[in-house]
Motif scaffolding. Structure first.
Motif, PDB file in Angstrom:
ATOM      1  N   LEU B 255      -4.454 -15.697  -1.286  1.00 13.79           N
ATOM      2  CA  LEU B 255      -4.428 -14.243  -2.086  1.00 13.79           C
ATOM      3  C   LEU B 255      -3.533 -13.337  -1.021  1.00 13.79           C
ATOM      4  CD1 LEU B 255      -7.986 -13.992  -3.905  1.00 13.79           C
ATOM      5  CD2 LEU B 255      -5.522 -14.757  -4.636  1.00 13.79           C
ATOM      6  N   VAL B 256      -4.029 -13.516   0.374  1.00 11.74           N
ATOM      7  CA  VAL B 256      -3.443 -12.411   1.286  1.00 11.74           C
ATOM      8  C   VAL B 256      -1.919 -12.947   1.370  1.00 11.74           C
ATOM      9  CG1 VAL B 256      -3.263 -12.445   3.690  1.00 11.74           C
ATOM     10  CG2 VAL B 256      -5.467 -12.317   2.766  1.00 11.74           C
ATOM     11  N   LEU B 257      -1.464 -14.270   1.297  1.00  7.20           N
ATOM     12  CA  LEU B 257      -0.109 -14.563   1.623  1.00  7.20           C
ATOM     13  C   LEU B 257       0.663 -13.839   0.247  1.00  7.20           C
ATOM     14  CD1 LEU B 257      -0.389 -17.963   2.584  1.00  7.20           C
ATOM     15  CD2 LEU B 257       0.789 -16.271   3.835  1.00  7.20           C
ATOM     16  N   PHE B 258       0.245 -13.952  -1.015  1.00  2.00           N
ATOM     17  CA  PHE B 258       0.573 -13.361  -2.072  1.00  2.00           C
ATOM     18  C   PHE B 258       0.895 -11.706  -1.893  1.00  2.00           C
ATOM     19  CE2 PHE B 258      -0.262 -17.268  -4.850  1.00  2.00           C
ATOM     20  CZ  PHE B 258       1.084 -17.341  -5.498  1.00  2.00           C
ATOM     21  N   CYS B 259      -0.238 -11.058  -1.416  1.00  2.80           N
ATOM     22  CA  CYS B 259       0.064  -9.655  -1.022  1.00  2.80           C
ATOM     23  C   CYS B 259       1.051  -9.294   0.011  1.00  2.80           C
ATOM     24  CB  CYS B 259      -1.366  -9.391  -0.599  1.00  2.80           C
ATOM     25  SG  CYS B 259      -2.556  -8.957  -1.544  1.00  2.80           S
ATOM     26  N   LEU B 260       1.048 -10.212   1.248  1.00  6.67           N
ATOM     27  CA  LEU B 260       2.151  -9.997   1.965  1.00  6.67           C
ATOM     28  C   LEU B 260       3.482 -10.343   1.442  1.00  6.67           C
ATOM     29  CD1 LEU B 260       0.742 -11.761   5.258  1.00  6.67           C
ATOM     30  CD2 LEU B 260       1.103  -9.395   4.851  1.00  6.67           C
ATOM     31  N   HIS B 261       3.537 -11.113   0.488  1.00  8.01           N
ATOM     32  CA  HIS B 261       5.028 -11.472  -0.333  1.00  8.01           C
ATOM     33  C   HIS B 261       5.469 -10.270  -1.106  1.00  8.01           C
ATOM     34  CE1 HIS B 261       7.948 -13.336  -2.895  1.00  8.01           C
ATOM     35  NE2 HIS B 261       6.976 -13.104  -3.979  1.00  8.01           N
ATOM     36  N   GLU B 262       4.457  -9.683  -1.734  1.00  7.63           N
ATOM     37  CA  GLU B 262       4.788  -8.324  -2.383  1.00  7.63           C
ATOM     38  C   GLU B 262       5.260  -7.194  -1.410  1.00  7.63           C
ATOM     39  OE1 GLU B 262       4.934  -8.448  -5.546  1.00  7.63           O
ATOM     40  OE2 GLU B 262       3.953 -10.340  -5.806  1.00  7.63           O
TER      41      GLU B 262
END
Lengths: 144, 477
Positions: B255-262
């Motif tokens: 979930l953190v990686l998806f947020c960082l991706h955004e």
């Protein structure tokens, strides 16, 4: 209420209280663990002591053979305790596979009290192959 | 050999991350965040390699160390050869921290580091008390590790149906990691599973804290870390060597990686590929990870198509699958050819399941248990009701750049809770017993991710202070 919620002091205090309460929670866990004084010296915890009983037996077991298991549950312990003892025995004797049954050629006996050979032979048609002491025995199915 | 085994795993993880997310101007929280991710990723990749070795060759001997080394050298070569370092540096939109050195921030730092040291102390004391861990640790994970380490080529016996009580269908990340470490050392020691659990427990705290420090603010990251450290059940459970803490780590990492991706300004989906690996590793840790992958795929489909369109979704999906599929291929092979069927699934029949689905009393029972457990989540004081009050007073502040990331994480967590709900509704086990023995652990798996979402939306200490300054000095703004 709105004014109360808007106050920076209240908000700052709440943030610091959150941090403080969290810190207290960790500290209380440490204190509880220390005050309980149930920290056994290394190697003296319940599981280690329990599995040491099976050290000699493990060396005697034949590879690739599923063995049975018998215990004195129902007399001196609850079913839950009996399950725990069986699981701990399997953990101690891994990688040998132990089935909770007496219908096997070799059966591992795990008793909390002294074993009486006569009683076992009568009840389950078993004979003792080797007594490793401390309630741990290797048994064999007696030919009818 | 202990250091070598750890070094190889951690370096493998770190290089894998650095290949996908190089950083030209590393910031302190970003380096720590990468370090935390490297621990999970490193052990995950090492266990996958070890599983291939075990499934297709032999568990005896130490030749797999050579495989580990060759893989590491290969990764290093890719790192140096990779043009992505020049083309796509991980350049994300992170704000310079407002008042990062304020008195509040210094207080929070002091509290955080004190809590961290105390939590490590508590973990050590708990581990000394029970070095073999709790029931699940010795009845499932460490027992399987022993079978693999002691059994040599007798792999089939690890998954014997006589051991049904130990759920032989459970995935192998933890047992393989432990037995791999033992194989490096050539002897069995309780230190290894303790060390592994300790690493997963504290890198979860580090990951939560650093990701929020990076995306929101330093104070917010420290506060979130403090709340997680203050959750005694989390520390106790980590020390009990259960798989729920490592699973929670992989949920959070994804979930953190998806947020960082955004937040990323680079026009690539490397962070999504990394999220694919961590999501895959969650399913390699526990079966609940399969539900997590399905939830992620469903939520990305809805969120990305509605926000960015089909083309963006397909491009992202391709990157996600590049990371996910290698791990999932190992899981599928394990489930089809090695593991026996899952006890919950195999005990289900269509008629019985339908009857359970129509039984309203089961819904009532599960609802009640959910409510009871939700209130208990967290520390003794800083629990869910406390955090609701905190949110009410501090209010919500969401950065528009984080909307997709937050929506994604929130809906995934809701779907997970819904999925668990229906697992209970259709459970073939005694419902009361099933709920009482597992619900708190299922909630714990989601707790670090729930805290991440919570602290992504609640106003940070720095924002609260800067709002106040703006109100006090409207002209100077």
């Amino acid at each position: 209420m709105r004014h109360f919620c808007n106050s920076t002091r209240i908000k700052s205090a709440l943030i610091l209280l959150t941090a403080l309460f969290s810190l207290i929670s960790v500290a209380s866990l440490v204190i509880k663990q220390l005050s309980g004084m149930n920290i056994e010296p290394l190697g003296k915890d319940t599981v280690t002591v329990y599995e040491k009983r099976f050290g000699a037996l493990r060396k005697e077991l034949p590879p690739h053979e599923v063995m049975g298991y018998i215990s004195d549950e129902g007399r001196s312990m609850s079913a839950e305790n009996a399950d725990e003892r069986y699981t701990l025995t399997q953990y101690a004797l891994s990688p040998f596979v132990i089935e909770y049954t007496t219908e096997r050629r070799l059966i591992i006996g795990n008793f909390s009290r002294g074993v009486t050979g006569d009683e076992l032979q009568k009840r389950h048609h078993l004979t003792i192959v080797n007594d490793f002491g401390d309630g741990v025995v290797l048994l064999k199915k007696r030919n009818e | 050999m202990l250091l070598l085994s750890l070094f190889i795993s951690l370096l493998t993880g770190f290089i894998a991350i650095h290949i996908l997310c190089p950083e030209r101007r590393p910031m302190k929280p970003l380096i720590i965040l990468k370090g935390c991710l490297a621990v999970g990723l490193g052990f995950g990749i090492s266990s996958c390699l070890f599983s291939l070795w075990l499934f297709f060759y032999s568990s005896s001997g130490k030749v797999f160390i050579l495989v580990d080394m060759i893989f590491l050298i290969g990764l290093t070569a890719i790192l140096f050869a990779s043009s992505s370092v020049r083309k796509y540096p991980m350049h994300s939109e992170f704000d310079p921290h407002i008042d990062a050195n304020s008195k509040m921030s210094r207080f929070l730092s002091m509290f955080f580091y004190s809590a961290f040291v105390l939590a490590v102390g508590a973990f050590i004391l708990l581990s000394l008390d029970r070095p073999h861990g709790g029931w699940d640790a010795w009845a499932i994970w460490n027992m399987r590790a022993r079978f693999i380490f002691r059994g040599g080529d007798r792999l089939d016996e690890v998954f014997s149906h006589f051991l049904a009580f130990s759920h032989p269908d459970y995935p192998l990340l933890l047992p393989l990691s432990v037995s791999r470490l033992w194989k490096y050392m050539s002897h069995e020691t309780v230190v290894m599973p303790v060390l592994l659990s300790m690493l997963f427990t504290f890198v979860t705290v580090g990951l939560l804290s650093c990701s929020l420090s990076l995306i929101r603010s330093k104070g917010q990251g420290l506060l979130a870390g403090l709340v997680l450290l203050g959750t005694s059940f989390f520390i106790k459970h980590g020390a009990a060597q259960y798989a729920d803490v490592p699973l929670g780590f992989f949920f959070l990492a994804t979930l953190v990686l998806f947020c960082l991706h955004e937040r990323s300004l680079s026009h690539n989906n490397n962070l999504v590929s990394l999220a694919g690996i961590t999501a895959g590793l969650s399913a390699w840790t526990k079966n609940e990870g399969i539900l997590f992958i399905v939830s992620i795929l469903a939520v990305r489909l809805i969120v990305i198509i509605s926000q960015k369109g089909w083309r963006a979704y397909l491009s992202e999906l391709r990157s996600f699958l590049i990371g996910l599929l290698p791990v999932v291929a190992i899981i599928i092979y394990f489930k089809i050819y090695i593991a026996p069927p899952n006890d919950l699934v195999s005990a289900q029949g269509l008629i019985v399941t339908s009857e359970k689905l129509l039984d309203l009393s089961r819904y009532k029972q599960v609802f009640a248990a959910y409510g009871k457990e939700a209130i208990r989540l967290g520390g003794r004081i800083v629990n869910v009701p406390f955090l609701i009050l905190y949110l009410f007073i501090l209010r919500v502040t969401i950065d528009s750049r984080d909307k997709i990331g937050i929506a994604n994480a929130f809906i995934v967590l809701c779907l997970m809770l819904l999925g668990y709900f229906f697992v209970y509704i259709t459970s073939p086990l005694d419902l009361n017993m099933h709920l009482s023995t597992s619900l708190n652990r299922l909630f714990l798996q989601l707790w670090p991710s729930l805290l991440f979402v919570y602290f992504m939306v609640v106003t940070s200490p720095e924002q609260m202070l800067s709002h106040n300054k703006e109100q006090e000095n409207p002209v100077s703004g």
